[in-house]
Design a protein around this motif. Structure first.
Motif, mmCIF file in Angstrom:
data_model
loop_
_atom_site.group_PDB
_atom_site.id
_atom_site.type_symbol
_atom_site.label_atom_id
_atom_site.label_comp_id
_atom_site.label_asym_id
_atom_site.label_seq_id
_atom_site.Cartn_x
_atom_site.Cartn_y
_atom_site.Cartn_z
ATOM 1 N N LEU A 2 -16.784 9.922 62.208
ATOM 2 C CA LEU A 2 -15.792 10.614 63.017
ATOM 3 C C LEU A 2 -16.054 12.114 63.013
ATOM 4 N N ILE A 77 -7.882 9.061 67.139
ATOM 5 C CA ILE A 77 -9.316 8.798 67.053
ATOM 6 C C ILE A 77 -9.756 8.083 68.326
ATOM 7 N N SER A 79 -12.272 5.969 69.746
ATOM 8 C CA SER A 79 -13.276 5.155 69.064
ATOM 9 C C SER A 79 -13.763 3.960 69.871
ATOM 10 N N GLN A 80 -13.227 3.779 71.073
ATOM 11 C CA GLN A 80 -13.632 2.631 71.879
ATOM 12 C C GLN A 80 -13.813 3.040 73.328
ATOM 13 N N TYR A 86 -11.997 5.187 78.001
ATOM 14 C CA TYR A 86 -11.925 5.534 76.595
ATOM 15 C C TYR A 86 -10.545 5.187 76.049
ATOM 16 N N ALA A 88 -8.019 5.225 72.375
ATOM 17 C CA ALA A 88 -7.848 5.933 71.111
ATOM 18 C C ALA A 88 -6.775 5.265 70.280
ATOM 19 N N ASP A 122 -15.387 9.207 67.757
ATOM 20 C CA ASP A 122 -16.507 8.520 67.134
ATOM 21 C C ASP A 122 -17.781 9.229 67.581
#
Length: 177
Positions: A2, A77, A79-80, A86, A88, A122
């Motif tokens: 991160l 975050i 992250s995907q 996107y 979070a 990420d």
């Protein structure tokens, strides 16, 4: 891994593109992530930054729920990336108990701004070679004209504006050929 980020700039639409862009930059370093936003998403983030207006229903609901449960937003975050969008995680803490809620990145950023929470990404998304729309562009070059129109309509209905832009560009490229 991160990486902590900050908002570098909110970019308004150009004359030939009605999409907003939000550029996040790592706090230590120069790498960035450019998110494509609808006008509504840009307003969410803008209002979060200035705290001068009502949030859309989801953001208001999450903020009120967190306040009712005495939750403190620790960080978000990103992250995907699912189908070009996107996502979070909102990470909350309440007396040592950890809660996580998954939302679209634009909604999470608006909440993070309003709550003055840290924004993390990420590490893999800060590398332009893994950009989801760039990898999808290889697929759209093999689609038929009819498939492209259907994919464009689906992307717009689902508010996947970055994906819609890539499909539109492919349609326009073919018209010029």
């Amino acid at each position: 891994m991160l990486v902590e980020t900050h908002i570098k700039q909110l970019i308004p639409p150009s004359l030939n593109d009605n999409l907003w862009h939000l550029e996040l930059q790592e706090t230590v370093g120069e790498r960035t992530l450019l998110l494509t936003l609808s006008e509504m998403e840009a307003c969410q983030i803008s209002k979060g930054a200035t705290q001068n207006g009502a949030f859309p229903d989801l953001i208001m609901l999450i903020s009120e729920m967190a306040a009712d449960m005495n939750l403190r937003l620790e960080r978000i975050i990103i992250s995907q990336c699912i189908n070009g969008d996107y996502h979070a995680s909102l990470e909350y803490d309440s007396e040592g108990t950890h809660f996580v809620y998954d939302v679209l990145a634009s909604e999470a950023i608006a909440i993070a701004i309003a709550e003055e929470a840290q924004i993390f990404i990420d590490d893999k998304f800060l590398d332009n070679t893994t950009h989801p729309v760039a990898s999808f562009e290889k697929t759209i070059t093999t689609m038929s004209a009819e498939e492209l129109v259907q994919a464009l309509n689906n992307a717009i209905q689902q508010e996947k504006y970055e994906l819609a832009g890539a499909i539109r560009d492919e349609i326009n490229r073919r018209k010029k050929s």
